[in-house]
Scaffold this active site. Sequence first.
Site, PDB file in Angstrom:
ATOM      1  N   SER A  53      38.072   6.642 -24.502  1.00 36.61           N
ATOM      2  CA  SER A  53      38.547   7.224 -25.995  1.00 36.61           C
ATOM      3  C   SER A  53      36.872   7.372 -26.645  1.00 36.61           C
ATOM      4  O   SER A  53      36.847   8.111 -27.683  1.00 36.61           O
ATOM      5  CB  SER A  53      38.743   6.082 -26.793  1.00 36.61           C
ATOM      6  N   HIS A  54      35.898   7.187 -25.831  1.00 33.69           N
ATOM      7  CA  HIS A  54      34.588   7.412 -26.161  1.00 33.69           C
ATOM      8  C   HIS A  54      33.587   7.808 -25.271  1.00 33.69           C
ATOM      9  O   HIS A  54      32.325   7.969 -25.102  1.00 33.69           O
ATOM     10  CB  HIS A  54      33.963   6.016 -26.981  1.00 33.69           C
ATOM     11  N   THR A 166      37.568   1.843 -38.978  1.00 28.41           N
ATOM     12  CA  THR A 166      38.232   1.189 -37.663  1.00 28.41           C
ATOM     13  C   THR A 166      37.149   0.014 -37.287  1.00 28.41           C
ATOM     14  O   THR A 166      37.310  -0.790 -36.299  1.00 28.41           O
ATOM     15  CB  THR A 166      38.458   2.043 -36.544  1.00 28.41           C
ATOM     16  N   ASP A 194      41.975   6.526 -29.662  1.00 31.06           N
ATOM     17  CA  ASP A 194      43.047   6.215 -28.836  1.00 31.06           C
ATOM     18  C   ASP A 194      44.290   6.971 -29.725  1.00 31.06           C
ATOM     19  O   ASP A 194      45.181   7.377 -29.053  1.00 31.06           O
ATOM     20  CB  ASP A 194      43.242   5.057 -28.503  1.00 31.06           C
ATOM     21  N   ARG A 314      37.530  -4.929 -16.659  1.00 25.08           N
ATOM     22  CA  ARG A 314      38.204  -3.402 -16.205  1.00 25.08           C
ATOM     23  C   ARG A 314      36.976  -2.406 -16.256  1.00 25.08           C
ATOM     24  O   ARG A 314      36.886  -1.648 -15.308  1.00 25.08           O
ATOM     25  CB  ARG A 314      39.070  -3.065 -17.517  1.00 25.08           C
TER      26      ARG A 314
END
Length: 343
Positions: A53-54, A166, A194, A314
């Site tokens: 997303s970035h 956000t 997202d 991850r």
Amino acid sequence: MTATPVSSNTEPLDFDSLVVLLEQVFLRHGTSADVARTLALNCAGAERDGAHSHGVFRIPGYVSTLKSGWVNGQAVPVVEDVASGFVRVDAANGFAQPALAAARPLLIEKARSAGIAVLAIRNSHHFAALWPDVEPFAYEGLVALSVVNSMTCVVPHGADRPLFGTNPIAFAAPRADGEPIVFDLATSAIAHGDVQIAARKGERLAPGMGVDSLGQPTQDPKAILEGGALLPFGGHKGSALSMMVELLAAALTGGNFSFEFDWSNHPGAKTPWTGQLLIVIDPSKAAGQSFAERSQELVRQMHGVGLKRLPGDRRHHQRAKSAVEGIRLEADVLASLRELAAL
Ligand code: NDP
Ligand code: PYC
């Protein structure tokens, strides 16, 4: 974060080649060499770690915001040494990452001498993942916490209309036998990026992420993006953290609250014009056993009770995979980056 779908229509790029390509895109769109390098490293690092997303997903947004004149890609940050544990930076309407880079040596020097130091960045644009801002401190044996506010799109818990951004929070701490402990999370139920990715893919969201233009719960990302809004994660708890981020990243730095800037006269503007706060602590000043040993013990105990995945695992798994296989980009995405770099 959304995982990249496995697709045969991808091309692998090594990290350095991606940095050079992105650097070229930034340079072609009017940034200074320093800014281009800093943003390219940030964005390529996010892509390498699977922080999609970035990662390169953000490049069209960077380009359109630069073209709109909303942000100064040539800005030279002004660093002020204001107290034994306090550094201020006026990012001069430029990006936050070059401002952090300019203040970093002084911030570290102060954290090591005073035990703790604050960096308050204002007049800045942050359009990226936050973990790259804190993780390097942990590699140097320091503990770091950062917050940044964004743009109004989150309804405070119990309110009717959006006000907060956000507003992510990122934390990094060294540990003895492994990668630093790092987490980075939006205080909204889902990051705006997202929601955009889900809308693009035609996917529905999980329940509880946002509302439509009438304030009704929706799982349709387009309804959230077109007049709707996001919700904080965890109801009143996430909402309180989001409020804290507004206070620390804007009120304490001298930057804008998420609701305070008006980009309507800059069509194409995408980057929130706000502020960012970092707190860096030197854990060698703490009592007892070394902090890195203590954090290792905490991780050992967490694994002992059955935990399989730490925040950051991850990303590190994806980082190792990218080192071996290259960073896989969709062929059409790579083609459009090359076009932007060649303009
Ligand atoms: P996620 O919800 O995907 O992840 C949040 C954190 O939780 C990460 O550290 C992640 O680690 C960890 N995590 C996720 N799932 C698990 C699990 N099952 N077990 C253990 N740990 C887990 O992130 P968000 O969607 O909240 O945020 C995405 C990005 O958006 C962030 O990088 C944030 O900084 C960025 N953002 C930037 C804004 C800005 O203004 N610049 C505004 C809002 C968001 P891992 O990374 O290893 O998956
Ligand atoms: O994903 O919420 C987000 C975001 C806002 C600004 C940059 N990223």
